[in-house]
Design an enzyme around this catalytic site. Structure first.
Site, PDB file in Angstrom:
ATOM      1  CD1 TRP A 101       4.473  -8.244  -6.951  1.00  0.00           C
ATOM      2  CD2 TRP A 101       5.160  -7.576  -4.936  1.00  0.00           C
ATOM      3  NE1 TRP A 101       3.375  -7.756  -6.273  1.00  0.00           N
ATOM      4  CE2 TRP A 101       3.763  -7.349  -5.043  1.00  0.00           C
ATOM      5  CE3 TRP A 101       5.802  -7.215  -3.740  1.00  0.00           C
ATOM      6  CZ2 TRP A 101       3.011  -6.782  -4.012  1.00  0.00           C
ATOM      7  CZ3 TRP A 101       5.050  -6.657  -2.709  1.00  0.00           C
ATOM      8  CH2 TRP A 101       3.678  -6.448  -2.852  1.00  0.00           C
ATOM      9  CG  ASP A 171       7.394 -13.857  -5.346  1.00  0.00           C
ATOM     10  OD1 ASP A 171       6.417 -14.593  -5.107  1.00  0.00           O
ATOM     11  OD2 ASP A 171       7.389 -12.626  -5.116  1.00  0.00           O
ATOM     12  CE  LYS A 195      -0.898 -11.099  -3.568  1.00  0.00           C
ATOM     13  NZ  LYS A 195       0.461 -10.766  -3.905  1.00  0.00           N
TER      14      LYS A 195
HETATM   15  C1  LIG Z   1       1.493  -9.989  -3.302  1.00  0.00           C
HETATM   16  C2  LIG Z   1       2.850 -10.373  -3.694  1.00  0.00           C
HETATM   17  C3  LIG Z   1       3.935 -10.236  -2.809  1.00  0.00           C
HETATM   18  C4  LIG Z   1       3.788  -9.674  -1.417  1.00  0.00           C
HETATM   19  O1  LIG Z   1       3.012 -10.479  -0.628  1.00  0.00           O
HETATM   20  P1  LIG Z   1       2.803 -10.175   0.927  1.00  0.00           P
HETATM   21  O2  LIG Z   1       2.241 -11.446   1.430  1.00  0.00           O
HETATM   22  O3  LIG Z   1       1.856  -9.017   0.998  1.00  0.00           O
HETATM   23  O4  LIG Z   1       4.117  -9.850   1.507  1.00  0.00           O
HETATM   24  C5  LIG Z   1       5.172 -10.632  -3.261  1.00  0.00           C
HETATM   25  N1  LIG Z   1       5.356 -11.147  -4.475  1.00  0.00           N
HETATM   26  C6  LIG Z   1       4.332 -11.275  -5.354  1.00  0.00           C
HETATM   27  C7  LIG Z   1       4.593 -11.841  -6.713  1.00  0.00           C
HETATM   28  C8  LIG Z   1       3.055 -10.899  -4.983  1.00  0.00           C
HETATM   29  O5  LIG Z   1       2.042 -11.046  -5.851  1.00  0.00           O
END
Ligand SMILES: *Cc1c(COP(=O)(O)O)cnc(C)c1O
Length: 362
Positions: A101, A171, A195
């Site tokens: 990511w 993030d 998540k």
């Molecule tokens: C799942 C995830 C993403 C991407 O998320 P989307 O909503 O599918 O764009 C980005 N960063 C992390 C840490 C993730 O777990």
């Protein structure tokens, strides 16, 4: 009704209580005679839903008044672009690449300016967090970027990098609301909610007010400016209204079950059951350096792909689903977010122990 133990990395398990409440309110939300899905986002009842959701997340995370909370769309991935478009005043940013990511975010930022990879753990398949106590931070960097919990590889920053005074952007998608956070250490925190917090389609951005300006990269579309969303209380256009409503219910659920301190305690207990088992197992083993292990995503392997496949198949049949590792890394991964009950992990470990016994006796 048979609920499985869902170990998916995302979209992921939500609290059963929240789902039941939403089901009860599906046809008639609070005497309005309609579903939240059918409601104007400018109506009184909806205004109350979004205002309460914001208030509750502010309480939970202890978010200071000089930070805005934005409920946006486009998932976490759209933030990979929105962040540089809004924050890259010097067109320079430093990225710490600890997994898929942060690598994607770093690559995306390269479209907009100079994105420096100042540290990486790719040399060992992203199985650890590099030492970030004295990094070569660029003098003109607009921010330093991390992915605090790498969902695919199962690593977590236990101490934040020394950014040498630069703004930290994080993030937090896969560790959002899993433990207390000192918001003041960050310029911007964001997370896709699927998540740990709600249904896909919502991304929450927590941003320090002084970083919200008109001074964005030329050509930045209106919808990608933080300012337009901040000025309009996340209601510039139609927000992902139903998703925000569910997030609001999850906030209430977290408050009721002990807040972020309570979540942290439970998450540590839960992860310990699984890691202790992995550390004592003769068949399974964890893939991450112990000091950098995530509480949310636990990757493991047997060392034999056929045995991995057999385990996943048998586990699925027994009601432990979505244990297959990400397609880019293989093996297994158990995601054990806030809403995964402790018995889900206890039962998984029992199942793994039985499988191990059977395999070693073959
Ligand atoms: C799942 C995830 C993403 C991407 O998320 P989307 O909503 O599918 O764009 C980005 N960063 C992390 C840490 C993730 O777990």
């Amino acid at each position: 009704m048979a609920r499985v133990y869902n170990f998916s990395a995302g979209p992921a398990v939500l609290p059963e209580e929240v789902l039941k409440e939403a089901a009860d309110e599906m046809l008639d939300y609070n005497g309005t005679g309609m579903s939240v899905m059918e409601m104007s986002h400018r109506s009184k009842p909806y205004e109350e839903i979004i205002t309460t959701a914001e208030k509750d997340i502010r309480d939970l995370m202890n978010i200071p008044d000089n930070y805005k909370v934005l409920f946006l769309q486009g998932g976490a991935s759209l933030q990979f672009a929105m962040i540089p478009m809004n924050l890259m005043k010097n067109k320079v940013a430093d990225y710490i690449v600890t997994g898929s990511w942060s690598k994607k975010a770093w690559q995306e930022a390269g479209i907009f300016g100079k994105a420096n990879k100042i540290a990486s753990s790719e040399d060992k398949a992203f199985s650890y967090i590099p030492d970030c106590s004295d990094l070569p931070i660029s003098e003109d960097a607009d921010y330093v970027y991390i992915c605090e919990n790498e969902t695919i590889h199962g690593t977590k920053f236990k101490t934040l990098p020394d950014t040498k005074g630069k703004i930290l952007v994080s993030d937090m998608s896969s560790c959002f609301l899993s433990e207390p956070v000192d918001v003041t250490k960050y310029g911007l925190i964001y997370g896709g909610v699927q998540k740990n917090v709600g249904p896909a389609g919502v991304v929450i951005v927590i941003i320090r007010e002084d970083l919200i300006t008109e001074d964005v990269l030329p050509g930045t579309p209106t919808m990608m400016k933080y300012k337009i969303h901040a000025d309009n209380g996340s209601l510039y256009n139609t927000p992902p209204a139903y998703g925000i409503y569910i997030c609001g219910k999850v906030f209430k659920w977290i408050k009721k079950t002990g807040g972020l301190e309570g979540m942290k305690k439970r998450n540590e207990e839960k992860a310990k059951i699984l890691y202790d088992f992995l550390d004592s197992s003769r068949l399974f083993k964890g893939t991450v350096d112990k000091k950098d292990r995530s509480l949310m995503n636990v990757p493991f392997i047997t060392g034999n792909e056929e045995t991995d496949a057999e385990f996943i198949k048998k586990a699925t049949a027994a009601g432990f689903v979505n244990l297959k590792g990400h397609r880019s890394v293989g093996g297994m991964r158990a995601s054990v977010y806030n809403a995964m009950p402790v018995e889900g992990i206890q039962k998984l470990v029992e199942f793994m122990a039985a499988f191990e016994k059977e395999k070693l006796n073959e």
